[in-house]
Write a protein that holds these residues in place. Structure first.
Motif, PDB file in Angstrom:
ATOM      1  N   THR A   1       0.829  -1.207   0.000  1.00  0.00           N
ATOM      2  CA  THR A   1       0.000   0.000   0.000  1.00  0.00           C
ATOM      3  C   THR A   1       0.865   1.259   0.000  1.00  0.00           C
ATOM      4  O   THR A   1       0.567   2.223  -0.712  1.00  0.00           O
ATOM      5  CB  THR A   1      -0.995  -0.036   1.179  1.00  0.00           C
ATOM      6  OG1 THR A   1      -1.654  -1.302   1.153  1.00  0.00           O
ATOM      7  CG2 THR A   1      -2.020   1.068   1.072  1.00  0.00           C
TER       8      THR A   1
ATOM      9  N   GLY B   1       1.366   4.540  -2.583  1.00  0.00           N
ATOM     10  CA  GLY B   1       1.711   5.914  -2.198  1.00  0.00           C
ATOM     11  C   GLY B   1       2.859   6.437  -3.045  1.00  0.00           C
ATOM     12  O   GLY B   1       2.813   7.558  -3.556  1.00  0.00           O
TER      13      GLY B   1
ATOM     14  N   ASP C   1      -6.785  -1.857  -6.246  1.00  0.00           N
ATOM     15  CA  ASP C   1      -8.010  -1.042  -6.330  1.00  0.00           C
ATOM     16  C   ASP C   1      -7.728   0.445  -6.153  1.00  0.00           C
ATOM     17  O   ASP C   1      -8.498   1.289  -6.609  1.00  0.00           O
ATOM     18  CB  ASP C   1      -9.010  -1.469  -5.240  1.00  0.00           C
ATOM     19  CG  ASP C   1      -9.667  -2.802  -5.565  1.00  0.00           C
ATOM     20  OD1 ASP C   1      -9.696  -3.180  -6.747  1.00  0.00           O
ATOM     21  OD2 ASP C   1     -10.152  -3.461  -4.621  1.00  0.00           O
TER      22      ASP C   1
ATOM     23  N   PHE D   1      -5.796   2.338  -7.515  1.00  0.00           N
ATOM     24  CA  PHE D   1      -5.490   3.082  -8.741  1.00  0.00           C
ATOM     25  C   PHE D   1      -6.759   3.522  -9.466  1.00  0.00           C
ATOM     26  O   PHE D   1      -6.686   4.238 -10.448  1.00  0.00           O
ATOM     27  CB  PHE D   1      -4.595   2.236  -9.659  1.00  0.00           C
ATOM     28  CG  PHE D   1      -3.205   2.087  -9.097  1.00  0.00           C
ATOM     29  CD1 PHE D   1      -2.210   2.986  -9.430  1.00  0.00           C
ATOM     30  CD2 PHE D   1      -2.912   1.087  -8.180  1.00  0.00           C
ATOM     31  CE1 PHE D   1      -0.936   2.886  -8.885  1.00  0.00           C
ATOM     32  CE2 PHE D   1      -1.641   0.974  -7.624  1.00  0.00           C
ATOM     33  CZ  PHE D   1      -0.655   1.882  -7.975  1.00  0.00           C
TER      34      PHE D   1
ATOM     35  N   LYS E   1      -2.462  15.754 -12.675  1.00  0.00           N
ATOM     36  CA  LYS E   1      -1.768  14.529 -12.258  1.00  0.00           C
ATOM     37  C   LYS E   1      -1.171  13.860 -13.487  1.00  0.00           C
ATOM     38  O   LYS E   1      -1.910  13.476 -14.399  1.00  0.00           O
ATOM     39  CB  LYS E   1      -2.840  13.627 -11.605  1.00  0.00           C
ATOM     40  CG  LYS E   1      -2.321  12.386 -10.978  1.00  0.00           C
ATOM     41  CD  LYS E   1      -3.461  11.604 -10.327  1.00  0.00           C
ATOM     42  CE  LYS E   1      -2.967  10.204 -10.028  1.00  0.00           C
ATOM     43  NZ  LYS E   1      -4.028   9.310  -9.607  1.00  0.00           N
TER      44      LYS E   1
ATOM     45  N   ASN F   1      -5.111   5.425 -15.304  1.00  0.00           N
ATOM     46  CA  ASN F   1      -5.074   4.643 -14.053  1.00  0.00           C
ATOM     47  C   ASN F   1      -4.445   3.278 -14.313  1.00  0.00           C
ATOM     48  O   ASN F   1      -3.688   2.756 -13.489  1.00  0.00           O
ATOM     49  CB  ASN F   1      -6.490   4.450 -13.493  1.00  0.00           C
ATOM     50  CG  ASN F   1      -7.057   5.739 -12.906  1.00  0.00           C
ATOM     51  OD1 ASN F   1      -6.304   6.674 -12.620  1.00  0.00           O
ATOM     52  ND2 ASN F   1      -8.377   5.790 -12.729  1.00  0.00           N
TER      53      ASN F   1
HETATM   54  N1  BYC Z   1     -11.813   2.875  -2.913  1.00  0.00           N
HETATM   55  O1  BYC Z   1     -12.644   7.215 -12.105  1.00  0.00           O
HETATM   56  P1  BYC Z   1     -12.264   6.394 -10.914  1.00  0.00           P
HETATM   57  C1  BYC Z   1      -0.667   6.731   0.241  1.00  0.00           C
HETATM   58  C2  BYC Z   1     -13.476   6.343  -6.292  1.00  0.00           C
HETATM   59  S1  BYC Z   1      -1.522   5.845  -0.942  1.00  0.00           S
HETATM   60  C3  BYC Z   1     -12.891   3.700  -2.855  1.00  0.00           C
HETATM   61  O2  BYC Z   1     -12.267   4.941 -11.018  1.00  0.00           O
HETATM   62  P2  BYC Z   1     -10.236   8.229 -10.257  1.00  0.00           P
HETATM   63  C4  BYC Z   1      -0.392   6.059   1.529  1.00  0.00           C
HETATM   64  C5  BYC Z   1     -12.873   7.660  -6.766  1.00  0.00           C
HETATM   65  O3  BYC Z   1     -12.371   8.425  -5.658  1.00  0.00           O
HETATM   66  C6  BYC Z   1      -1.825   6.999  -2.246  1.00  0.00           C
HETATM   67  N2  BYC Z   1     -13.205   4.571  -3.823  1.00  0.00           N
HETATM   68  O4  BYC Z   1     -10.841   6.784 -10.427  1.00  0.00           O
HETATM   69  C7  BYC Z   1      -0.093   4.714   1.595  1.00  0.00           C
HETATM   70  C8  BYC Z   1     -14.066   8.272  -7.461  1.00  0.00           C
HETATM   71  O5  BYC Z   1     -14.935   8.814  -6.474  1.00  0.00           O
HETATM   72  P3  BYC Z   1     -15.738  10.185  -6.704  1.00  0.00           P
HETATM   73  C9  BYC Z   1      -3.111   7.818  -2.056  1.00  0.00           C
HETATM   74  C10 BYC Z   1     -12.421   4.601  -4.924  1.00  0.00           C
HETATM   75  O6  BYC Z   1     -11.233   9.272  -9.996  1.00  0.00           O
HETATM   76  C11 BYC Z   1       0.130   4.109   2.807  1.00  0.00           C
HETATM   77  C12 BYC Z   1     -14.784   7.075  -8.067  1.00  0.00           C
HETATM   78  O7  BYC Z   1     -14.337   5.935  -7.331  1.00  0.00           O
HETATM   79  N3  BYC Z   1      -3.135   8.896  -2.967  1.00  0.00           N
HETATM   80  O8  BYC Z   1      -0.305   7.841   0.022  1.00  0.00           O
HETATM   81  O9  BYC Z   1      -9.268   8.376 -11.365  1.00  0.00           O
HETATM   82  C13 BYC Z   1       0.055   4.847   3.990  1.00  0.00           C
HETATM   83  C14 BYC Z   1     -14.481   6.874  -9.545  1.00  0.00           C
HETATM   84  O10 BYC Z   1     -13.106   6.841  -9.656  1.00  0.00           O
HETATM   85  C15 BYC Z   1     -11.290   3.778  -5.059  1.00  0.00           C
HETATM   86  C16 BYC Z   1      -3.984   8.964  -4.023  1.00  0.00           C
HETATM   87  O11 BYC Z   1      -4.773   8.100  -4.275  1.00  0.00           O
HETATM   88  C17 BYC Z   1     -11.000   2.880  -3.991  1.00  0.00           C
HETATM   89  N4  BYC Z   1      -9.931   2.065  -4.022  1.00  0.00           N
HETATM   90  O12 BYC Z   1      -9.517   7.983  -8.832  1.00  0.00           O
HETATM   91  C18 BYC Z   1      -0.257   6.185   3.924  1.00  0.00           C
HETATM   92  C19 BYC Z   1      -3.853  10.203  -4.877  1.00  0.00           C
HETATM   93  N5  BYC Z   1     -10.716   4.042  -6.250  1.00  0.00           N
HETATM   94  O13 BYC Z   1     -14.694  11.276  -6.714  1.00  0.00           O
HETATM   95  C20 BYC Z   1      -0.464   6.812   2.701  1.00  0.00           C
HETATM   96  C21 BYC Z   1      -5.118  10.997  -5.001  1.00  0.00           C
HETATM   97  C22 BYC Z   1     -11.457   4.988  -6.831  1.00  0.00           C
HETATM   98  O14 BYC Z   1     -16.437  10.000  -8.004  1.00  0.00           O
HETATM   99  N6  BYC Z   1      -6.220  10.284  -5.630  1.00  0.00           N
HETATM  100  N7  BYC Z   1     -12.460   5.341  -6.042  1.00  0.00           N
HETATM  101  O15 BYC Z   1     -16.626  10.263  -5.475  1.00  0.00           O
HETATM  102  C23 BYC Z   1      -6.325  10.056  -6.958  1.00  0.00           C
HETATM  103  O16 BYC Z   1      -5.429  10.364  -7.696  1.00  0.00           O
HETATM  104  C24 BYC Z   1      -7.534   9.433  -7.510  1.00  0.00           C
HETATM  105  O17 BYC Z   1      -8.593   9.925  -6.805  1.00  0.00           O
HETATM  106  C25 BYC Z   1      -7.543   7.858  -7.505  1.00  0.00           C
HETATM  107  C26 BYC Z   1      -8.322   7.330  -8.693  1.00  0.00           C
HETATM  108  C27 BYC Z   1      -6.147   7.285  -7.601  1.00  0.00           C
HETATM  109  C28 BYC Z   1      -8.170   7.380  -6.219  1.00  0.00           C
END
Ligand code: BYC
Length: 469
Positions: free
Chosen positions: A211, A215, A298, A300, A317, A353
């Motif tokens: 995990t 990150g 998941d 991603f 991004k 993704n």
């Molecule tokens: N669980 O178009 P989609 C770290 C949601 S780890 C639940 O498929 P998108 C660390 C998504 O949010 C790194 N929900 O994908 C490690 C969206 O919801 P909304 C963390 C999920 O938008 C260890 C909907 O499904 N950082 O740092 O391209 C210890 C449709 O999404 C999941 C990041 O992730 C899931 N697994 O999202 C401590 C970077 N997957 O908005 C720390 C920031 C997807 O429609 N996040 N959904 O309600 C991102 O870049 C993006 O939001 C995602 C992909 C990577 C999550």
């Protein structure tokens, strides 16, 4: 009262001269400390822990070691040094100067991604709330706490961006980051993996291997961002992230090593005999791996995602190490995907993704190869393997498609019957938990894990890394 900001909150963001930011952080900091006391490492507030603290971004400053009580850890705010005349490296704004402020039209998209990133950091601390009680050694206990305080600092890093660049919305989001909790029925953390309990150390090692590696990839992709403060923040976070993955890779490696010692001693690979001897049999390690790897896949997001396409187009991004690619616009390119319905050609931007997930899987293979070398050298046939990305998925095209770990389609009945042999069963979890007995004599290790090859910062393994009261 005058506060010496560089002392209390080490930073390179000119905090001492920014009244607005000071006010926002002064309001948030006591809430963070309350959260840390309630949800952070349980019962260790008075312990002296040999921790690494970042006090500057240069080679000397980022790793300053010493005994610290965790609530006194100085959670600083650091951005990697700016790159002069940095230009945007991908998407529709390619080649233009990087942004120092968030463009209004992309504000909510940026906020959503910073909040998602920020949410994972305190979530992981919450997941590990009770682990300290069952540490296999003082060395491991110290590593757990190092990871915890740094996740706390990574939360600060995202809160800084919210406070400095998103006004009132940002302040509200920063409060919410302390209000959602891992596994909470009403207010869970945003992403699935961060609501899974981590109640034993094998899970902790798997989490830090698989995990934290997500990150690494997410931070690398945000380090490419056109919004320069986000890019610089993530670049600095990556320096700390490396240690977390080290804890995972060496942790799993040490569990495997100990299991192999027991297998050799007993002359058998029979899981029952190995368990009786207090070690974790390799098939159980495989099942834990299956669980944490697939859950991390998941993270991603979906294979085809319009969010991912617009994040790329708008310069929010990029891809990890964007410089390795030739085409940074990706408007004309396509990508071939495997879906349950067969091969599908989609626009590359929509498949970002999946592009990231594929590089992540390659990176995960490296440790697995190392662990298998250990097994091979010990003269055993068993091999650990990453399961297929089609297996056991909760996000994307493969949700509700029953497959075996090799990715072959099987019936729903077969899947339900065989799953307890592929991911940790209740009895596996009970067994692994039964091994989790606290060992706190300096230099001593629990019987299910081999000692590390070396200690922290050139100190011996037997150093008293945590002084308990
Ligand atoms: N669980 O178009 P989609 C770290 C949601 S780890 C639940 O498929 P998108 C660390 C998504 O949010 C790194 N929900 O994908 C490690 C969206 O919801 P909304 C963390 C999920 O938008 C260890 C909907 O499904 N950082 O740092 O391209 C210890 C449709 O999404 C999941 C990041 O992730 C899931 N697994 O999202 C401590 C970077 N997957 O908005 C720390 C920031 C997807 O429609 N996040 N959904 O309600 C991102 O870049 C993006 O939001 C995602 C992909 C990577 C999550």
């Amino acid at each position: 009262m005058t506060i010496n900001y560089s002392e209390r909150i080490p930073n390179n963001v000119n905090l001492a001269n920014d009244r607005t930011l000071q006010r926002a952080l002064e309001h948030w900091q006591p809430r963070f400390l309350d959260w840390w006391k309630e949800m952070g490492p349980h019962d260790f507030a008075e312990a002296d822990v040999y921790l690494r603290t970042a006090v500057g971004v240069d080679a000397q400053g980022w790793a300053s070691y010493g005994a610290v009580k965790m609530p006194d850890y100085r959670w600083g705010i650091f951005l990697a040094e700016p790159i002069a005349d940095r230009t945007i490296g991908f998407g529709d704004y390619y080649g233009q100067p990087a942004w120092q402020q968030v463009p209004g039209e992309f504000r909510s998209q940026f906020r959503r991604i910073i909040v998602t990133q920020g949410d994972t950091e305190p979530a992981s601390v919450e997941q590990q709330h009770l682990l300290g009680h069952t540490c296999p050694s003082l060395y491991d206990l110290r590593n757990l706490f190092q990871v915890n305080v740094e996740e706390g600092r990574h939360l600060w890093a995202m809160v800084y961006l919210l406070h400095a660049h998103f006004g009132r919305d940002g302040r509200e989001e920063a409060e919410e980051l302390l209000a959602r909790h891992s596994g909470d029925v009403d207010k869970p953390r945003i992403l699935g993996t961060f609501n899974e309990p981590i109640s034993d150390w094998l899970s902790f090692f798997m989490f830090t291997y698989f995990t934290d590696r997500d990150g690494k990839f997410q931070l690398k992709s945000l380090a490419e961002s056109s919004f320069d403060p986000l890019a610089r923040t993530c670049r600095f976070m990556l320096t700390e992230e490396a240690h977390h993955m080290f804890v995972g890779e060496t942790g799993v490696g040490r569990v495997v090593k100990r299991t192999l010692e027991v297998m050799k001693e007993l002359g058998t690979d029979d899981p029952v005999a190995i368990r009786k001897h207090g070690a974790i049999d390799l098939p159980t390690i495989q099942r834990y791996m299956n669980f944490w790897f697939t859950s991390s896949l998941d993270l991603f997001g979906s294979e085809v995602s319009s969010n991912a396409a617009s994040s790329f187009a708008n310069g929010i991004k990029g891809r990890p190490d964007e410089g390795q690619y030739e085409d940074h616009i990706c408007a004309e390119m396509s990508y071939e995907l495997e879906t349950p319905q067969g091969k599908e050609i989609v626009s590359l931007r929509n498949a970002m993704n999946e592009v990231m997930r594929t590089s992540y899987i390659r990176d995960c293979e490296i440790g697995v190869k190392r662990w298998n070398m250990q097994i091979q050298r010990a003269g055993f046939e068993f091999r650990l393997a990453l399961p297929s990305p089609r297996f056991h998925r909760s996000i994307g095209a493969w949700v509700n498609v029953p497959t075996d770990p090799q990715g072959n389609a099987i019936s729903r009945e077969e899947y339900d019957r065989l799953l307890p042999g592929w991911t940790p069963s209740e009895s596996d979890r009970t067994f692994v938990k039964s091994l989790m007995q606290r060992v706190i004599e300096p230099g001593k290790m629990a019987g299910w894990v081999a000692p590390p090859d070396r200690g922290i910062n050139n100190l011996p393994v037997a150093y008293e890394y945590v002084r308990l009261v």
